[in-house]
Scaffold this active site. Structure first.
Site, PDB file in Angstrom:
ATOM      1  N   GLN A  77      -2.029  27.118  41.482  1.00 60.58           N
ATOM      2  CA  GLN A  77      -1.788  26.005  43.002  1.00 60.58           C
ATOM      3  C   GLN A  77      -2.964  26.465  43.861  1.00 60.58           C
ATOM      4  OE1 GLN A  77       0.580  23.717  43.638  1.00 60.58           O
ATOM      5  NE2 GLN A  77       1.381  23.482  41.461  1.00 60.58           N
ATOM      6  N   SER A  78      -4.112  26.066  43.772  1.00 61.82           N
ATOM      7  CA  SER A  78      -5.086  26.289  44.788  1.00 61.82           C
ATOM      8  C   SER A  78      -5.638  25.478  45.681  1.00 61.82           C
ATOM      9  CB  SER A  78      -6.559  26.801  43.843  1.00 61.82           C
ATOM     10  OG  SER A  78      -7.560  26.757  44.751  1.00 61.82           O
TER      11      SER A  78
END
Ligand SMILES: Cc1ncc(COP(=O)(O)O)c(C=O)c1O
Length: 335
Positions: A77-78
Site C-alpha cells: 500500500q505504497s
C-alpha cells in the site's frame, strides 16, 4: 540566503503553497502548545502527499536523461508508488512498481486503497516480490529487462529519498519560512512522520540553510531512532557533496531529533495511539490522517505534549504528509 534550488530542473505539480491551518479544537482538547497543520496532503498528483514534492525534481531529472519509464518500489500500500505512477502518467511516461510483500501471501490483486489507484492509473507492470528480496536489485534487474525491450528506464529509490528527492523538502522548509513570515507566527517545532528519511532531511537542511532555528521532530514509523539518525546524517552529507559542493550545510547529530516510541508492533501495524489520533482528527478537526504515517506521527505529537515536551507558548506545526487512500484499505485499524 537559502540553498539555490533554481539551478535544478523541476516540474511543478502543485499550484502555489499548501495551506497552514490552526487546529483550534485539538489545541484546546490537548491543552498544550498551539498546534498548526501544514496540508501537504493537498499537494498535486492523484491524492497528493509528500512524494509529490520529491517527484518534481526526480521526474525532471529522469526526463532530462531521456527516460520514458519510471521504476520504483515500496510496500503493497505504497503512497510513493501511487504518486510515482501518477507523475509518470501525467508526463506521458510508463511506470513499473516493485512491491514488497512483507507478510507472505498478503498481496491481493483487487485490494482497495492505493492498490486500487495503481490499477486505475494502469502501470506498465506490477512486480510483487517476497519481503526478503533486495528491492534495489529487483529494480535493477527489471531495468535491464526493460532496456532489452527498448524502454528507457529511470530508477527512483524507495520513498524517493536520495539527494535530489530531498530538494523537495528543502523547498518545503523555505515555503514554511515564507508563510511563517506572512502569518506572523514563528514555529518552534515541525513534526513529521519519518520513514525513508528524505522528508526529515530536506526540512532540516532547508531550515538550517536559512539559519532558522525551528526544530524538526521525526516520529519513526519503522526503524529504531539510531538508524534514522545515521541515515539522515548520511543523506544530508550526500545533499551537500552531490548538489551543493560549495555550500556545506552543517547538520549536527544532536540536531537530528527522532522518536521511535510510536511504531508499536511494526511498520503499518495498528496501535491504540494511532486509533485515538485518527479518530480525534476526523471527529474534531475534519482532517483525515492516514493509518501508517501521519496517524502514528500525530499519536506521537499528542503523547509528547501530554508528557510536557513543549512549552505552552510553543507553536508546533504538524506536517500532514498525505496517505489517506490507505484509510480505506485499513479501515479496521481506526474504528
Ligand atoms: C504519507 C506518508 N508520510 C510520510 C512518509 C515518510 O516520508 P519519508 O519516506 O520521506 O521519510 C511517507 C513515505 O512513504 C508517506 O507515504
Amino acid at each position: 540566503m537559502g540553498l539555490d534550488l533554481s539551478k535544478f530542473e523541476r516540474k511543478r505539480y502543485t499550484q502555489g503553497k499548501t495551506p497552514i491551518e490552526y487546529l483550534a479544537n485539538l489545541t484546546e482538547i490537548i491543552g498544550g502548545p498551539e498546534i498548526y497543520l501544514k496540508h501537504d496532503d493537498l499537494l498535486g498528483l492523484a491524492g497528493g502527499g509528500n512524494k509529490t514534492r520529491k517527484l518534481e525534481f526526480l521526474v525532471a531529472d529522469a526526463q532530462s536523461r531521456g527516460a520514458d519509464t519510471l521504476i520504483t518500489c515500496g510496500a503493497l500500500q505504497s503512497n510513493h508508488c501511487r504518486l510515482t505512477l501518477a507523475a509518470a502518467r501525467k508526463e506521458g511516461m510508463h511506470a513499473v512498481l516493485v512491491l514488497s510483500e512483507i507478510v507472505s501471501g498478503s498481496y491481493k490483486k483487487d485490494a482497495g486503497g492505493n492498490n486500487y489507484l495503481y490499477r486505475l492509473m494502469s502501470p506498465l507492470d506490477i512486480l510483487v516480490v517476497p519481503g526478503t528480496c533486495d528491492l534495489n536489485i529487483a529494480m535493477q534487474e527489471r531495468a535491464e529487462t526493460l532496456r532489452n525491450e527498448g524502454y528507457k528506464p529511470y530508477i527512483i529509490p524507495m520513498g524517493g529519498s536520495n539527494a535530489l528527492g530531498c530538494l523537495g523538502y528543502i523547498a518545503c522548509a523555505e515555503e514554511i519560512v515564507e508563510q511563517s513570515s506572512d502569518l506572523g507566527i514563528e514555529f518552534s517545532h515541525v513534526i513529521t512522520p519519518t520513514g525513508s528519511c528524505g522528508t526529515h532531511t530536506g526540512l532540516l537542511m532547508g531550515f538550517r540553510g536559512l539559519r532558522t532555528k525551528t526544530q524538526v521532530i521525526g516520529i519513526s514509523v519503522n526503524n529504531p531512532r539510531d538508524n534514522h539518525i545515521r541515515r539522515i546524517a548520511q543523506l544530508a552529507q550526500k545533499v551537500n557533496n552531490e548538489l551543493f559542493p560549495k555550500r556545506n550545510i552543517l547538520i549536527e547529530n544532536d540536531d537530528i531529533i527522532v522518536f521511535d516510541d510510536y511504531i508499536g508492533p511494526g511498520y503499518s501495524l495498528p496501535t491504540e495511539g494511532l486509533k485515538e489520533a485518527v479518530q480525534l482528527l476526523a471527529r474534531r478537526e475534519a482532517i483525515l490522517l492516514d493509518p501508517v504515517y501521519t496517524g502514528k506521527a500525530m499519536a506521537g505529537l499528542i503523547d509528547l505534549i501530554r508528557k510536557g515536551l513543549f512549552k505552552k507558548s510553543d507553536k508546533v506545526l504538524f506536517l500532514h504528509t498525505g496517505g489517506s487512500p490507505a484509510l480505506y484499505h485499513y479501515s479496521d485499524y481506526t474504528l
